[in-house]
Design a protein around this motif. Structure first.
Motif, PDB file in Angstrom:
ATOM      1  N   MET A   1      62.684  -8.815  55.660  1.00 44.17           N
ATOM      2  CA  MET A   1      62.563  -9.942  56.599  1.00 44.17           C
ATOM      3  C   MET A   1      63.418  -9.728  57.852  1.00 44.17           C
ATOM      4  O   MET A   1      62.972  -9.954  58.970  1.00 44.17           O
ATOM      5  N   ILE A   2      64.666  -9.279  57.602  1.00 46.87           N
ATOM      6  CA  ILE A   2      65.575  -9.025  58.728  1.00 46.87           C
ATOM      7  C   ILE A   2      64.976  -7.951  59.636  1.00 46.87           C
ATOM      8  O   ILE A   2      64.994  -8.061  60.874  1.00 46.87           O
ATOM      9  N   LYS A   3      64.353  -6.951  58.989  1.00 48.52           N
ATOM     10  CA  LYS A   3      63.743  -5.864  59.746  1.00 48.52           C
ATOM     11  C   LYS A   3      62.607  -6.409  60.612  1.00 48.52           C
ATOM     12  O   LYS A   3      62.454  -6.022  61.777  1.00 48.52           O
ATOM     13  N   LEU A   4      61.840  -7.332  60.017  1.00 46.31           N
ATOM     14  CA  LEU A   4      60.721  -7.944  60.735  1.00 46.31           C
ATOM     15  C   LEU A   4      61.231  -8.709  61.955  1.00 46.31           C
ATOM     16  O   LEU A   4      60.676  -8.600  63.063  1.00 46.31           O
ATOM     17  N   ILE A   5      62.308  -9.457  61.757  1.00 42.00           N
ATOM     18  CA  ILE A   5      62.860 -10.266  62.856  1.00 42.00           C
ATOM     19  C   ILE A   5      63.333  -9.358  63.992  1.00 42.00           C
ATOM     20  O   ILE A   5      63.041  -9.595  65.167  1.00 42.00           O
ATOM     21  N   PHE A   6      64.041  -8.284  63.637  1.00 44.60           N
ATOM     22  CA  PHE A   6      64.559  -7.406  64.692  1.00 44.60           C
ATOM     23  C   PHE A   6      63.445  -6.611  65.370  1.00 44.60           C
ATOM     24  O   PHE A   6      63.486  -6.369  66.565  1.00 44.60           O
ATOM     25  N   ALA A   7      62.436  -6.232  64.570  1.00 47.29           N
ATOM     26  CA  ALA A   7      61.290  -5.530  65.162  1.00 47.29           C
ATOM     27  C   ALA A   7      60.588  -6.452  66.157  1.00 47.29           C
ATOM     28  O   ALA A   7      60.161  -6.030  67.235  1.00 47.29           O
ATOM     29  N   ASP A   8      60.496  -7.727  65.791  1.00 41.90           N
ATOM     30  CA  ASP A   8      59.862  -8.717  66.668  1.00 41.90           C
ATOM     31  C   ASP A   8      60.677  -8.900  67.952  1.00 41.90           C
ATOM     32  O   ASP A   8      60.121  -8.984  69.046  1.00 41.90           O
ATOM     33  N   LEU A   9      61.989  -8.936  67.810  1.00 40.94           N
ATOM     34  CA  LEU A   9      62.850  -9.078  68.992  1.00 40.94           C
ATOM     35  C   LEU A   9      62.636  -7.899  69.947  1.00 40.94           C
ATOM     36  O   LEU A   9      62.584  -8.067  71.159  1.00 40.94           O
ATOM     37  N   ARG A  10      62.496  -6.705  69.370  1.00 32.54           N
ATOM     38  CA  ARG A  10      62.314  -5.517  70.189  1.00 32.54           C
ATOM     39  C   ARG A  10      60.935  -5.533  70.852  1.00 32.54           C
ATOM     40  O   ARG A  10      60.788  -5.243  72.021  1.00 32.54           O
ATOM     41  N   TYR A  11      59.909  -5.923  70.059  1.00 35.50           N
ATOM     42  CA  TYR A  11      58.535  -5.919  70.553  1.00 35.50           C
ATOM     43  C   TYR A  11      58.353  -6.935  71.686  1.00 35.50           C
ATOM     44  O   TYR A  11      57.662  -6.681  72.661  1.00 35.50           O
ATOM     45  N   ASN A  12      58.980  -8.098  71.529  1.00 33.99           N
ATOM     46  CA  ASN A  12      58.859  -9.143  72.551  1.00 33.99           C
ATOM     47  C   ASN A  12      60.093  -9.165  73.447  1.00 33.99           C
ATOM     48  O   ASN A  12      60.571 -10.237  73.835  1.00 33.99           O
ATOM     49  N   ALA A  13      60.578  -7.995  73.775  1.00 39.36           N
ATOM     50  CA  ALA A  13      61.854  -7.886  74.500  1.00 39.36           C
ATOM     51  C   ALA A  13      61.847  -8.654  75.820  1.00 39.36           C
ATOM     52  O   ALA A  13      62.830  -9.325  76.162  1.00 39.36           O
ATOM     53  N   ALA A  14      60.733  -8.588  76.559  1.00 41.20           N
ATOM     54  CA  ALA A  14      60.704  -9.251  77.869  1.00 41.20           C
ATOM     55  C   ALA A  14      60.868 -10.759  77.715  1.00 41.20           C
ATOM     56  O   ALA A  14      61.586 -11.406  78.485  1.00 41.20           O
ATOM     57  N   THR A  15      60.222 -11.304  76.693  1.00 44.66           N
ATOM     58  CA  THR A  15      60.314 -12.749  76.463  1.00 44.66           C
ATOM     59  C   THR A  15      61.740 -13.147  76.111  1.00 44.66           C
ATOM     60  O   THR A  15      62.308 -14.080  76.685  1.00 44.66           O
ATOM     61  N   TRP A  16      62.314 -12.407  75.163  1.00 43.82           N
ATOM     62  CA  TRP A  16      63.679 -12.741  74.755  1.00 43.82           C
ATOM     63  C   TRP A  16      64.681 -12.474  75.867  1.00 43.82           C
ATOM     64  O   TRP A  16      65.686 -13.176  75.994  1.00 43.82           O
ATOM     65  N   ALA A  17      64.409 -11.450  76.679  1.00 42.19           N
ATOM     66  CA  ALA A  17      65.327 -11.153  77.789  1.00 42.19           C
ATOM     67  C   ALA A  17      65.376 -12.337  78.758  1.00 42.19           C
ATOM     68  O   ALA A  17      66.444 -12.704  79.255  1.00 42.19           O
ATOM     69  N   GLY A  18      64.215 -12.960  79.015  1.00 45.53           N
ATOM     70  CA  GLY A  18      64.181 -14.121  79.899  1.00 45.53           C
ATOM     71  C   GLY A  18      65.009 -15.258  79.340  1.00 45.53           C
ATOM     72  O   GLY A  18      65.818 -15.868  80.044  1.00 45.53           O
ATOM     73  N   ALA A  19      64.825 -15.534  78.049  1.00 48.34           N
ATOM     74  CA  ALA A  19      65.596 -16.605  77.406  1.00 48.34           C
ATOM     75  C   ALA A  19      67.088 -16.271  77.430  1.00 48.34           C
ATOM     76  O   ALA A  19      67.940 -17.145  77.675  1.00 48.34           O
ATOM     77  N   ARG A  73      51.280 -15.388  68.873  1.00 46.14           N
ATOM     78  CA  ARG A  73      50.463 -14.433  68.129  1.00 46.14           C
ATOM     79  C   ARG A  73      51.304 -13.712  67.069  1.00 46.14           C
ATOM     80  O   ARG A  73      50.858 -13.519  65.935  1.00 46.14           O
ATOM     81  N   SER A  74      52.506 -13.334  67.460  1.00 47.68           N
ATOM     82  CA  SER A  74      53.383 -12.663  66.482  1.00 47.68           C
ATOM     83  C   SER A  74      53.639 -13.577  65.292  1.00 47.68           C
ATOM     84  O   SER A  74      53.582 -13.146  64.135  1.00 47.68           O
ATOM     85  N   TYR A  75      53.916 -14.846  65.578  1.00 45.05           N
ATOM     86  CA  TYR A  75      54.221 -15.780  64.492  1.00 45.05           C
ATOM     87  C   TYR A  75      52.993 -16.006  63.607  1.00 45.05           C
ATOM     88  O   TYR A  75      53.113 -16.207  62.399  1.00 45.05           O
ATOM     89  N   ALA A  76      51.813 -15.981  64.231  1.00 45.49           N
ATOM     90  CA  ALA A  76      50.584 -16.122  63.452  1.00 45.49           C
ATOM     91  C   ALA A  76      50.427 -14.920  62.517  1.00 45.49           C
ATOM     92  O   ALA A  76      50.061 -15.066  61.354  1.00 45.49           O
ATOM     93  N   LEU A  77      50.749 -13.728  63.039  1.00 45.93           N
ATOM     94  CA  LEU A  77      50.642 -12.522  62.210  1.00 45.93           C
ATOM     95  C   LEU A  77      51.652 -12.562  61.066  1.00 45.93           C
ATOM     96  O   LEU A  77      51.371 -12.092  59.970  1.00 45.93           O
ATOM     97  N   TRP A  78      52.812 -13.137  61.310  1.00 47.42           N
ATOM     98  CA  TRP A  78      53.803 -13.284  60.236  1.00 47.42           C
ATOM     99  C   TRP A  78      53.208 -14.115  59.092  1.00 47.42           C
ATOM    100  O   TRP A  78      53.370 -13.787  57.930  1.00 47.42           O
ATOM    101  N   GLN A  79      52.529 -15.199  59.484  1.00 43.32           N
ATOM    102  CA  GLN A  79      51.920 -16.054  58.451  1.00 43.32           C
ATOM    103  C   GLN A  79      50.887 -15.262  57.651  1.00 43.32           C
ATOM    104  O   GLN A  79      50.770 -15.427  56.443  1.00 43.32           O
ATOM    105  N   LEU A  80      50.149 -14.402  58.360  1.00 42.41           N
ATOM    106  CA  LEU A  80      49.107 -13.639  57.681  1.00 42.41           C
ATOM    107  C   LEU A  80      49.684 -12.645  56.669  1.00 42.41           C
ATOM    108  O   LEU A  80      49.027 -12.292  55.701  1.00 42.41           O
ATOM    109  N   VAL A  81      50.923 -12.181  56.916  1.00 45.60           N
ATOM    110  CA  VAL A  81      51.506 -11.239  55.950  1.00 45.60           C
ATOM    111  C   VAL A  81      52.335 -11.968  54.886  1.00 45.60           C
ATOM    112  O   VAL A  81      53.072 -11.345  54.136  1.00 45.60           O
ATOM    113  N   GLY A  82      52.197 -13.298  54.867  1.00 42.62           N
ATOM    114  CA  GLY A  82      52.762 -14.032  53.741  1.00 42.62           C
ATOM    115  C   GLY A  82      54.034 -14.809  54.005  1.00 42.62           C
ATOM    116  O   GLY A  82      54.610 -15.377  53.070  1.00 42.62           O
ATOM    117  N   VAL A  83      54.501 -14.835  55.264  1.00 43.70           N
ATOM    118  CA  VAL A  83      55.691 -15.637  55.556  1.00 43.70           C
ATOM    119  C   VAL A  83      55.244 -17.098  55.625  1.00 43.70           C
ATOM    120  O   VAL A  83      54.274 -17.418  56.315  1.00 43.70           O
TER     121      VAL A  83
END
Lengths: 440, 245
Positions: A1-19, A73-83
């Motif tokens: 799960m932690i890996k998923l969260i960090f992978a998501d942070l990296r993948y959506n870097a531009a979004t998180w960088a703005g925040a 979309r990322s969060y929707a995909l998380w749901q699809l993998v069982g989160v």
């Protein structure tokens, strides 16, 4: 799960960088507040916080909400993998809290590193000469409060989006079929009502008090703040409605304009996050300077010697520095945050034969759309403030109206929006030819 | 008759980073040549990773090539400058992707009319209604694309290609995300693009039934075209794919 969260942070870097950048700005401003307390100058904070806190809440709420919606979309995909949906919401809120706290930490660190050279510049006004004798104390022990406050504001700002991310069926997001029509939540309706009542109460008090009486009009300074904040509370319906109204009057002949207008009317989360900081920042500035214009006119008309209603540089920085900084950072950050979606839009338009010039011009028009909408809303704050204050002072309506200073804030916001939209768009044409992605 | 698409000796490779600072070069196309005649429908089939989609993107100028040449209606598009490539796409090419074809901020009818608008020849209401009618969606012009099914979105994409007067339509797995009924309808419409509208279609697909509706099927394997079949059955295509293994 932690890996998923960090992978998501990296993948959506531009979004998180703005925040993150917005959190840094909040931390920087909060750092000054902490330092003032540490120096025993807490009274200054009433001035700083009065305006900055409104701007910070409005900007952070919009940015936090955009952070979540840009990654639906990322969060929707998380749901699809069982989160589980509940877990998705919790993770989103935890991410917001961490990014808010880390950004605030960096902001306070920047404040601590720069307060010594900035302090004499901020307090350069003769009226605040006594401050130059105050020993500078960063107030490191108070900084954690700033981190916590910013983190909490991020969480509260993103709570609605986070809940929606968990509740909405994944397939709805994956199909891009979510309801983008913004609605007023009960919390917003209550907030709007409270701020409207506060504005009316302040206005009524002005009509029944002599401007020259001791402290009689001190509340007037808060009038532009409550009006701007009321507009911010009603932003989900007010800003799209305003955009629809004025942009419908213009011809749609230019392709770039046509595409930009449709995009702005479609992507209301991003549009709101871009416009709101400028509306609040420029609205407060326009309102305050209009108010001062009326008061100065009143002083001149009544030959009140020894009085003036001008704003020295230190007061201007303390009152308006926070909202202006947040306006600039918030509007530019929101444009960068939708970087991934922008690339896909560019790809789709390129595939149907839009030239790079049209696509880049369209992104420039998008900045124009948001800047004009913000400018109209901010002007409204200045106009309403001016109308109330001038008539309460027995002067002609709109006397002392001063929109120039607010216009400068809009202009700065526009330049940053322009850079934040045009540069990423232009960059997509360099190095590779865009191909529409199967994701948004 | 002069071919509408002339691709010669296309080479294409990608650089893939492994996250540890060591980049790897992957060859995707190795000397591929292909002609497409006006009014011809061509299917490109092959196993996953054989370079089908990359070939399609190279043919349409969306992806630059490392070597080789591509002519569309007599105009070189490979490695063309972005403005020139955009002009060629606007004037000669229509696209249908597997999904996310349509600009989400525009309504269905606005999507159909977009290429014509970009080309400076906006569609009249009647033209728009006619072209939407051809794909069975005459009354859906005002619909949001996000509210349409996958099949309807693909039909809107076909209508967009028809409305733009594109001489050639490139379709990348156009039925990949559809159920059988919708897939058949999309394939019927694509066939009609060739038979009734006289346009060329180049379609990438992994579905052999879908591929078999084409006039010619090109089998891609190991970065090269290994076989070409004229009006084949799915079984014949499968056989060629097995043989080329």
């Amino acid at each position: 799960m932690i890996k998923l969260i960090f992978a998501d942070l990296r993948y959506n870097a531009a979004t998180w960088a703005g925040a993150f950048v917005v959190a840094v700005a909040c931390g920087f401003l909060g750092g000054w507040v902490a330092s003032f307390f540490a120096m025993g100058q807490g009274s200054l904070n009433y001035t700083v916080l009065a305006f900055t806190i409104v701007a910070a809440i409005a900007v952070v709420a919009a940015i936090a909400n955009l952070t979540v919606s840009a990654q639906r979309r990322s969060y929707a995909l998380w749901q699809l993998v069982g989160v589980s949906p509940r877990r998705v919401s919790n993770i989103v809120l935890a991410q917001l809290a961490v990014v808010g706290a880390l950004g605030a930490l960096c902001g306070t660190a920047i404040e601590a590193a720069t307060i010594t050279p900035l302090f004499p510049l901020v307090f350069a006004s003769p009226a605040y000469a006594y401050m130059l004798d105050v020993p500078i104390n960063v107030g490191v022990s108070l900084m954690p409060w700033v981190w916590v406050a910013v983190a909490i504001t991020f969480v509260l700002g993103g709570i609605r989006g986070a809940k929606a991310a968990g509740k909405t069926p994944a397939i709805v997001y994956l199909r891009g079929a979510e309801d983008r029509h913004k609605k007023m939540t009960w919390a917003r309706i209550v907030m709007f009502a409270a701020l409207a009542i506060a504005s009316v109460t302040i206005a009524m008090s002005l009509y029944t008090t002599d401007p020259t009486s001791d402290g009689g009009w001190s509340a007037s300074l808060f009038l532009p703040v409550t009006i701007a904040a009321a507009l911010a509370a009603a932003a989900p319906i007010f800003l799209p409605g305003l955009l629809h109204a004025w942009s419908a009057l213009l011809p749609n002949r230019l392709n770039a304009w046509y595409l930009a207008r449709h995009k702005a009317l479609y992507d209301l989360d991003a549009g709101g996050a871009t416009e709101l900081p400028v509306v609040v920042g420029a609205g407060i500035v326009a309102g305050v300077f209009s108010l001062l214009g009326v008061l100065q006119g009143y002083i001149n008309a009544h030959d009140l010697e020894g009085m003036n209603a001008t704003l020295d540089s230190t007061s201007a920085i303390l009152l308006l520095g926070g909202p202006v900084l947040l306006a600039a950072v918030g509007s530019a950050a929101s444009m960068v945050m939708v970087f991934r979606q922008r690339i896909n839009d560019v790809s789709l338009l390129s595939a149907v034969g839009a030239s790079p010039g049209t696509v880049v011009a369209s992104s420039a028009c998008e900045a124009v759309v948001h800047a004009v909408n913000s400018a109209i809303a901010a002007t409204l704050v200045g106009l309403v403030t001016s109308a109330i204050v001038s008539t309460a002072a027995g002067m002609s309506v709109f006397s002392g109206l001063a929109l120039g200073e607010g216009g400068i804030v809009v202009a700065v916001g526009f330049v940053l929006m322009l850079l934040a939209s045009v540069i990423p768009t232009a960059l997509t044409f360099l190095g590779h030819h865009p191909i529409p992605s199967r994701e948004t | 008759m002069e071919p509408l698409v002339i691709a010669r000796n296309l080479h294409k490779s990608f650089t893939i980073g492994n996250g540890k600072g060591k980049d790897k070069q992957i060859q995707v196309l190795d000397g591929v040549s292909l002609d497409v005649q006006p009014g011809e429908m061509v299917s490109i089939v092959g196993p996953s990773g054989s370079g089908k989609s990359t070939l399609l993107y190279c043919l349409s100028g969306l992806e630059p090539v490392d070597a080789g040449s591509v002519e569309i209606a007599g105009k070189r598009i490979e490695n063309a400058r972005p403005n020139a490539a955009a002009k060629i796409r606007r004037e000669h090419i229509g696209f249908i992707f597997q999904s996310y074809n349509l600009v989400p901020s525009l309504r269905a009818g606005e999507n159909v009319a977009l290429p014509a608008r970009l080309a400076g020849h906006p569609l009249t209401r009647k033209q728009l209604k006619d072209v939407l009618g051809k794909v069975g969606l005459a009354d859906r012009a005002k619909d949001k694309v996000s509210n349409m099914s996958g099949g309807e979105q693909q039909r809107i994409a076909i209508a967009r290609a028809l409305a733009s007067h594109a001489e050639i339509v490139f379709a990348d797995e156009p039925t990949g995300a559809l159920d059988t009924k919708n897939a058949n309808e999309v394939l019927r419409l694509l066939r009609a693009v060739t038979d009734e509208a006289g346009r060329s279609v180049v379609m990438v697909t992994h579905n052999l039934e879908a591929a078999s509706i084409a006039d010619r099927v090109v089998v891609l394997r190991d970065r090269q075209i290994v076989s070409e079949l004229s009006h084949p059955t799915p079984e014949q295509i499968l056989e060629k794919m097995e043989v080329s293994r």
